[in-house]
Design an enzyme around this catalytic site. Sequence first.
Site, short mmCIF file in Angstrom:
data_model
loop_
_atom_site.label_atom_id
_atom_site.label_comp_id
_atom_site.label_asym_id
_atom_site.label_seq_id
_atom_site.Cartn_x
_atom_site.Cartn_y
_atom_site.Cartn_z
N ILE A 1 -6.66 21.05 13.68
CA ILE A 1 -7.39 21.46 14.89
C ILE A 1 -7.15 22.95 15.16
CG2 ILE A 1 -7.72 21.05 17.36
CD1 ILE A 1 -6.63 18.17 16.85
N LEU B 1 4.03 26.65 8.70
CA LEU B 1 3.46 26.17 7.43
C LEU B 1 4.25 24.98 6.88
CD1 LEU B 1 2.48 29.56 5.73
CD2 LEU B 1 1.10 28.08 7.20
N ILE C 1 8.79 27.10 15.92
CA ILE C 1 8.91 27.02 17.39
C ILE C 1 10.26 26.45 17.82
CG2 ILE C 1 6.42 26.92 17.84
CD1 ILE C 1 6.74 23.87 18.28
N THR D 1 -2.45 14.50 23.59
CA THR D 1 -3.19 13.40 22.98
C THR D 1 -3.42 12.25 23.96
OG1 THR D 1 -2.96 11.66 21.30
CG2 THR D 1 -0.93 12.59 22.12
N ASP D 2 -4.45 11.45 23.68
CA ASP D 2 -4.66 10.26 24.51
C ASP D 2 -3.59 9.20 24.29
OD1 ASP D 2 -5.42 9.43 21.96
OD2 ASP D 2 -7.41 8.72 22.53
N GLU D 3 -2.82 9.34 23.19
CA GLU D 3 -1.82 8.30 22.88
C GLU D 3 -0.70 8.22 23.92
OE1 GLU D 3 -0.55 7.88 18.86
OE2 GLU D 3 -2.49 8.45 18.05
N TYR E 1 5.87 9.16 17.94
CA TYR E 1 4.98 10.32 18.10
C TYR E 1 4.50 10.44 19.54
CZ TYR E 1 0.51 12.83 18.19
OH TYR E 1 -0.53 13.67 18.53
N LYS F 1 5.13 13.36 22.41
CA LYS F 1 4.06 14.13 23.06
C LYS F 1 4.10 13.92 24.58
CE LYS F 1 1.15 16.29 21.44
NZ LYS F 1 1.09 17.75 21.06
N ARG G 1 -10.52 3.12 17.74
CA ARG G 1 -10.26 4.51 18.07
C ARG G 1 -11.57 5.16 18.54
NH1 ARG G 1 -5.99 2.58 17.94
NH2 ARG G 1 -4.11 3.22 16.83
N ASN H 1 -11.64 0.07 13.18
CA ASN H 1 -11.31 0.73 11.91
C ASN H 1 -12.13 0.18 10.74
OD1 ASN H 1 -9.42 2.31 13.19
ND2 ASN H 1 -7.68 0.99 12.68
P1 NAD Z 1 -1.64 19.13 12.10
O1 NAD Z 1 -0.50 18.25 11.71
O2 NAD Z 1 -2.85 19.20 11.23
O3 NAD Z 1 -1.13 20.63 12.30
C1 NAD Z 1 0.07 20.94 12.95
C2 NAD Z 1 0.38 22.39 12.65
O4 NAD Z 1 1.60 22.72 13.33
C3 NAD Z 1 0.59 22.70 11.18
O5 NAD Z 1 -0.11 23.88 10.81
C4 NAD Z 1 2.08 22.89 11.06
O6 NAD Z 1 2.46 23.79 10.01
C5 NAD Z 1 2.43 23.44 12.43
N1 NAD Z 1 3.84 23.20 12.78
C6 NAD Z 1 4.50 22.02 12.72
N2 NAD Z 1 5.78 22.19 13.09
C7 NAD Z 1 5.92 23.50 13.42
C8 NAD Z 1 7.02 24.28 13.89
N3 NAD Z 1 8.23 23.75 14.06
N4 NAD Z 1 6.82 25.59 14.15
C9 NAD Z 1 5.58 26.15 13.94
N5 NAD Z 1 4.52 25.46 13.49
C10 NAD Z 1 4.69 24.15 13.23
O7 NAD Z 1 -2.03 18.65 13.57
P2 NAD Z 1 -3.45 18.51 14.27
O8 NAD Z 1 -4.01 17.19 13.94
O9 NAD Z 1 -4.23 19.72 14.03
O10 NAD Z 1 -2.98 18.45 15.79
C11 NAD Z 1 -2.77 19.65 16.53
C12 NAD Z 1 -2.34 19.29 17.93
O11 NAD Z 1 -3.33 18.50 18.57
C13 NAD Z 1 -1.05 18.47 18.00
O12 NAD Z 1 -0.30 18.92 19.10
C14 NAD Z 1 -1.53 17.05 18.20
O13 NAD Z 1 -0.57 16.29 18.89
C15 NAD Z 1 -2.77 17.27 19.04
N6 NAD Z 1 -3.82 16.25 18.91
C16 NAD Z 1 -4.27 15.87 17.66
C17 NAD Z 1 -5.31 14.95 17.57
C18 NAD Z 1 -5.86 14.52 16.23
O14 NAD Z 1 -6.68 13.59 16.18
N7 NAD Z 1 -5.49 15.13 15.13
C19 NAD Z 1 -5.88 14.40 18.73
C20 NAD Z 1 -5.37 14.81 19.97
C21 NAD Z 1 -4.36 15.74 20.05
O1 DAU Z 2 -5.66 9.52 19.44
C1 DAU Z 2 -5.26 10.80 19.08
C2 DAU Z 2 -4.33 10.72 17.89
O2 DAU Z 2 -5.14 10.35 16.77
C3 DAU Z 2 -3.60 12.03 17.61
O3 DAU Z 2 -2.75 12.31 18.68
C4 DAU Z 2 -2.79 11.93 16.31
O4 DAU Z 2 -2.21 13.18 16.02
C5 DAU Z 2 -3.74 11.53 15.19
O5 DAU Z 2 -3.01 11.37 14.00
C6 DAU Z 2 -4.47 10.24 15.54
O6 DAU Z 2 -3.57 9.12 15.55
P1 DAU Z 2 -3.97 7.70 14.92
O7 DAU Z 2 -2.74 6.98 14.57
O8 DAU Z 2 -4.98 7.00 15.75
O9 DAU Z 2 -4.74 8.22 13.58
P2 DAU Z 2 -4.70 7.76 12.04
O10 DAU Z 2 -5.78 8.52 11.35
O11 DAU Z 2 -3.33 7.79 11.48
O12 DAU Z 2 -5.16 6.24 12.13
C7 DAU Z 2 -6.39 5.86 12.73
C8 DAU Z 2 -6.46 4.35 12.70
O13 DAU Z 2 -6.57 3.91 11.33
C9 DAU Z 2 -5.22 3.66 13.26
O14 DAU Z 2 -5.61 2.48 13.95
C10 DAU Z 2 -4.42 3.30 12.00
C11 DAU Z 2 -5.49 3.04 10.97
N1 DAU Z 2 -5.12 3.34 9.56
C12 DAU Z 2 -4.59 4.57 9.29
C13 DAU Z 2 -4.22 4.90 8.01
C14 DAU Z 2 -3.61 6.25 7.71
C15 DAU Z 2 -5.36 2.43 8.54
O15 DAU Z 2 -5.88 1.31 8.80
N2 DAU Z 2 -5.00 2.76 7.27
C16 DAU Z 2 -4.43 3.95 6.95
O16 DAU Z 2 -4.11 4.18 5.75
#
Ligand code: NAD
Ligand code: DAU
Length: 352
Positions: A16, A38, A63, A133-135, A158, A162, A222, A257
Amino acid sequence: MTKYPNILITGGAGFIGSHVVRRLVKNSNYKVVNLDNLTYAGNLENLSDIEANDNYEFVKGDICNSLFIEQLFKDYDFKSVVHLAAESHVDRSISNPIEFINTNVLGTVNLLNAAKNTWMGDFAERRFYHISTDEVYGSLGEKGFFTETTSYDPQSPYSASKASSDHFVRAYGNTYGLPYIISNCSNNYGPNQFPEKLIPLMIHNIKNEQPLPVYGKGENIRDWLYVEDHARAIELILEKGGDGETYNIGGFNEWKNLDLVRLLCDIMDSKLGNPQGTSRELITFVKDRAGHDHRYAIDASKIQKDLGWEPSLQFREGLEKTVDWYFDNEQWLKDVTTGDYLKYYDDHYKNR
Ligand code: NAD
Ligand code: DAU
């Protein structure tokens, strides 16, 4: 030459974060400083198209290193912070919770401290924007939605980390007057997502004709949002959101899913020229995730009403764009699925 104010984006090399950095570098009058350690999830390739821009700078750093963070704030006099750096994968938090506490809780508190210490006495026009996150709200039954006033009830390491970081942000606002905003978003998908998360993992496995591991019966739900729509919401909240406010962001787009994986199979069969149904044969039901949240669904009416934000893409269109991106960026996928990824994949899926 105009001197733009500095803005700090943490985690800008991640999924993101890279979309947020690109938007702000292209659209805003900020000098964007991207701080990222990284980790396995951070990849500077995600930003290769804007890395030479004058209003962009990358800083590699952790951080969790409080002295380094304090100095960074002194050196750059950031106007605002958009904090995305985190450990983000639920399954990894189940096997290694400590890393999540370090990065997501301690790392966030280090940033809050540095912001408070550097900005104290000069809070006007500053903003600490925390991406959450919504979680944090826990798991829903078949009905209802998460609103901004839903009580916190995190269920995984996780989401507990958060939730804790959200509480610290509000505590710094309440105790020290630190100006903050929080947004809580639903599941993102789109280009540059690391293939440990459901959608890119399935795309990778369908492409390679590997089993598609669906946890439990695939009945968990989801609410999916295209990453660019999230990045647009973040930009809008940064500019127009109210101090001390929380905004829920979601796609109004709930999917079981199993239904999602089937749709992805069908889209990819069309693109690959396979007879329909070919990839569905790869679906394999595996052991469920421990403590697997049943359903997430966001009520995004506040951001809609107050800031005029809406998701822009239909899900099928977003999935098509995502699949096309992974097809067009084979080398990116290859680079991130060698080495450590193979070990993670083997450890996580071998006994399911
Ligand atoms: P990501 O795992 O793709 O990226 C995380 C980034 O943070 C990476 O570039 C990593 O190198 C960096 N990082 C990790 N630890 C670090 C540290 N100690 N110091 C500096 N940098 C560090 O994550 P994402 O999916 O892009 O999520 C970004 C943010 O959005 C997170 O805070 C996550 O909780 C939140 N979020 C994600 C989702 C989703 O669906 N992916 C949804 C809602 C909220
Ligand atoms: O809701 C926001 C969150 O969404 C973010 O805060 C998290 O960073 C992000 O990783 C995501 O969390 P989820 O656990 O919902 O996402 P994930 O893609 O891991 O899984 C989505 C759904 O799919 C969940 O119900 C688990 C299921 N799943 C996931 C994997 C990796 C499977 O069934 N098989 C799999 O191999």
